[in-house]
Design a protein around this motif. Structure first.
Motif, PDB file in Angstrom:
ATOM      1  N   HIS A   1      -4.643  -2.209 -11.972  1.00 43.62           N
ATOM      2  CA  HIS A   1      -5.489  -1.100 -11.524  1.00 43.62           C
ATOM      3  C   HIS A   1      -6.916  -1.503 -11.148  1.00 43.62           C
ATOM      4  O   HIS A   1      -7.665  -0.679 -10.633  1.00 43.62           O
ATOM      5  CB  HIS A   1      -5.550  -0.020 -12.612  1.00 43.62           C
ATOM      6  CG  HIS A   1      -4.226   0.578 -12.948  1.00 43.62           C
ATOM      7  ND1 HIS A   1      -3.659   1.601 -12.222  1.00 43.62           N
ATOM      8  CD2 HIS A   1      -3.343   0.280 -13.940  1.00 43.62           C
ATOM      9  CE1 HIS A   1      -2.485   1.930 -12.752  1.00 43.62           C
ATOM     10  NE2 HIS A   1      -2.277   1.136 -13.798  1.00 43.62           N
ATOM     11  N   GLY A   2      -7.306  -2.751 -11.449  1.00 46.60           N
ATOM     12  CA  GLY A   2      -8.648  -3.186 -11.115  1.00 46.60           C
ATOM     13  C   GLY A   2      -9.718  -2.682 -12.059  1.00 46.60           C
ATOM     14  O   GLY A   2     -10.919  -2.768 -11.767  1.00 46.60           O
ATOM     15  N   GLU A   3      -9.339  -2.164 -13.210  1.00 44.24           N
ATOM     16  CA  GLU A   3     -10.280  -1.684 -14.223  1.00 44.24           C
ATOM     17  C   GLU A   3      -9.580  -1.711 -15.575  1.00 44.24           C
ATOM     18  O   GLU A   3      -8.353  -1.604 -15.660  1.00 44.24           O
ATOM     19  CB  GLU A   3     -10.766  -0.270 -13.892  1.00 44.24           C
ATOM     20  CG  GLU A   3      -9.656   0.740 -13.701  1.00 44.24           C
ATOM     21  CD  GLU A   3     -10.146   2.087 -13.184  1.00 44.24           C
ATOM     22  OE1 GLU A   3     -11.369   2.251 -13.017  1.00 44.24           O
ATOM     23  OE2 GLU A   3      -9.296   2.961 -12.959  1.00 44.24           O
ATOM     24  N   MET A   4     -10.355  -1.910 -16.628  1.00 42.13           N
ATOM     25  CA  MET A   4      -9.774  -1.997 -17.964  1.00 42.13           C
ATOM     26  C   MET A   4      -9.286  -0.639 -18.463  1.00 42.13           C
ATOM     27  O   MET A   4      -8.316  -0.551 -19.211  1.00 42.13           O
ATOM     28  CB  MET A   4     -10.793  -2.568 -18.958  1.00 42.13           C
ATOM     29  CG  MET A   4     -11.103  -4.037 -18.759  1.00 42.13           C
ATOM     30  SD  MET A   4      -9.672  -5.127 -19.022  1.00 42.13           S
ATOM     31  CE  MET A   4      -9.359  -4.902 -20.777  1.00 42.13           C
ATOM     32  N   MET A   5      -9.982   0.427 -18.050  1.00 40.08           N
ATOM     33  CA  MET A   5      -9.607   1.782 -18.441  1.00 40.08           C
ATOM     34  C   MET A   5      -9.826   2.701 -17.245  1.00 40.08           C
ATOM     35  O   MET A   5     -10.653   2.403 -16.378  1.00 40.08           O
ATOM     36  CB  MET A   5     -10.462   2.267 -19.624  1.00 40.08           C
ATOM     37  CG  MET A   5     -10.374   1.429 -20.881  1.00 40.08           C
ATOM     38  SD  MET A   5     -11.213   2.211 -22.295  1.00 40.08           S
ATOM     39  CE  MET A   5     -12.927   2.240 -21.732  1.00 40.08           C
ATOM     40  N   PRO A   6      -9.139   3.841 -17.201  1.00 42.87           N
ATOM     41  CA  PRO A   6      -9.378   4.791 -16.119  1.00 42.87           C
ATOM     42  C   PRO A   6     -10.795   5.360 -16.168  1.00 42.87           C
ATOM     43  O   PRO A   6     -11.478   5.285 -17.198  1.00 42.87           O
ATOM     44  CB  PRO A   6      -8.348   5.898 -16.377  1.00 42.87           C
ATOM     45  CG  PRO A   6      -7.377   5.329 -17.333  1.00 42.87           C
ATOM     46  CD  PRO A   6      -8.090   4.278 -18.126  1.00 42.87           C
ATOM     47  N   LYS A   7     -11.227   5.957 -15.093  1.00 43.14           N
ATOM     48  CA  LYS A   7     -12.589   6.509 -15.002  1.00 43.14           C
ATOM     49  C   LYS A   7     -12.842   7.581 -16.062  1.00 43.14           C
ATOM     50  O   LYS A   7     -13.956   7.729 -16.557  1.00 43.14           O
ATOM     51  CB  LYS A   7     -12.820   7.103 -13.609  1.00 43.14           C
ATOM     52  CG  LYS A   7     -12.738   6.092 -12.465  1.00 43.14           C
ATOM     53  CD  LYS A   7     -13.912   5.133 -12.465  1.00 43.14           C
ATOM     54  CE  LYS A   7     -13.961   4.280 -11.211  1.00 43.14           C
ATOM     55  NZ  LYS A   7     -12.801   3.383 -11.066  1.00 43.14           N
ATOM     56  N   ASP A   8     -11.814   8.352 -16.399  1.00 40.97           N
ATOM     57  CA  ASP A   8     -11.987   9.442 -17.361  1.00 40.97           C
ATOM     58  C   ASP A   8     -11.593   9.048 -18.783  1.00 40.97           C
ATOM     59  O   ASP A   8     -11.391   9.911 -19.640  1.00 40.97           O
ATOM     60  CB  ASP A   8     -11.175  10.661 -16.927  1.00 40.97           C
ATOM     61  CG  ASP A   8      -9.666  10.380 -16.887  1.00 40.97           C
ATOM     62  OD1 ASP A   8      -9.275   9.196 -16.981  1.00 40.97           O
ATOM     63  OD2 ASP A   8      -8.892  11.346 -16.761  1.00 40.97           O
TER      64      ASP A   8
END
Length: 355
Positions: free
Chosen positions: A53-60
């Motif tokens: 996903h290109g990030e460790m956690m989702p934005k929310d």
């Protein structure tokens, strides 16, 4: 019956295995003793998630996590997939900072059946209280120029508010234990932040006249952890100093795999987070070799946080009953698997409940 809603963040490597072990043990403890129930919602955020996903956690993610009463973290990191500074700052440190987990608590004690590498460790039992939000681990600084003229600047940040907060927590903990506190400093070499730390320590100490307070330079203190650990009760330290001291504490216990920790939000505005000190150990992940004790002892600290001190002590007693019987993973001199240690701890809990 109280139902505690928890977010499980197994993370990477052995974190996945030991979180499952600790969840299993907690459910057994609740079933055996009653009065509390644990409900876990598991989130797959990790380095694998980053690759996809290109990030460790989702934005929310933070909005999602703040709905829970506590966070139960396994381990974060897999440098073969994601550089450590990205994985930690994208998840672990992000949670610590945004949820204002300003105090990190890490106990160290001589455990029954586990050999310390020290020749004569005696029965040490101390707690390191680490400032967890600023200090040497600030984001203030930068790099300029290139080649032989390149300059890297890293600024340490110490606020009176955060320093007083961690000191008061440490003094209050000392009052509940043996009324002895040691403050880690380095005011003979670090000329601004450490004299400030010492001054605030002296000011806060006046509020706790029954606590015996000493100040030790960090280099000497690290040596004393090795040469005379039984003389310590509560130790309070800045972010970097506390981080280093607690790894020494883990080492003299016999393995970093058994060391627990708690990241505390003192005001209760956000959930506190509980995690073992060990890393993700990708080299042994999935092999059944991971030591679950660090995660299970961390669960004990979570029980204490919720006011279930007796259940927490029951859990710690079960851990030591198992290690004393010789059921241990290889990092602490045994041959047992993760599952075998977990099942033995569950059996000890059930046996104690029948007595």
């Amino acid at each position: 019956m109280r139902k505690i809603e928890l977010a499980a963040l197994p993370g990477d490597g052995v974190g996945i295995e030991v979180v499952e072990s600790a969840k299993d043990v907690l459910h057994t403890l609740a079933d055996a003793h009653g009065g509390v129930e644990f409900s876990f919602t598991t989130f797959p955020w990790s380095c694998d998630y980053y690759v996809e996903h290109g990030e460790m956690m989702p934005k929310d993610a933070m909005n999602t996590l703040k709905q829970f009463e506590a966070l139960f973290l396994g381990a974060v990191g897999n440098p073969a997939l994601v550089p450590d500074h990205i994985s930690l700052w994208g998840m672990l440190i992000k949670i610590r900072r945004e949820f204002e987990l300003s105090v990190n608590v890490r106990p160290a004690k001589r455990m029954k059946g586990i050999a310390s590498p020290l020749a004569n460790p005696k029965d040490f039992d101390f707690v390191v209280v680490r400032e967890n939000s600023e200090g040497e681990y600030s984001e203030v600084g930068g790099r300029i120029h290139q080649g032989e003229n390149e300059v890297a600047i890293q600024n340490a940040v110490f606020t009176r508010r955060a320093t007083e907060k961690v000191l008061r927590y440490a003094f209050q903990l000392a009052e509940k234990r043996n009324s002895r506190l040691v403050s880690a400093t380095k005011s003979n070499g670090i000329v601004h932040s450490m004299p400030f730390w010492d001054e605030v320590t002296k000011a806060v100490a006046t509020e706790y006249p029954h606590v015996n307070v000493q100040s030790n330079h960090i280099d000497a203190l690290a040596a004393f952890f090795v040469t005379k650990p039984s003389e310590f009760d509560v130790v309070v330290a800045s972010n970097l100093f506390g981080d280093i001291l607690t790894d020494v504490g883990s080492a003299i216990m016999g393995s970093i795999g058994i060391a627990p920790s708690a990241n505390i939000n003192l005001e209760g505005r956000y959930p506190s987070m509980f995690e073992p000190v060990h890393g993700s150990a990708p080299d042994i992940a999935g092999k059944g070799l991971a030591n679950p004790i660090g995660q299970i002892w961390t669960a004990k600290m979570m029980l204490d946080h919720f006011g279930y001190d007796e259940l927490g002590q029951t859990l710690l007693d079960a851990i030591e009953d198992v290690t004393e019987s010789g059921i241990k993973t290889r990092d602490i001199g045994g041959t047992s698997t993760t599952k075998e240690v977990t099942e033995a701890i569950k059996s000890s809990i059930l046996q104690a409940a029948r007595v």
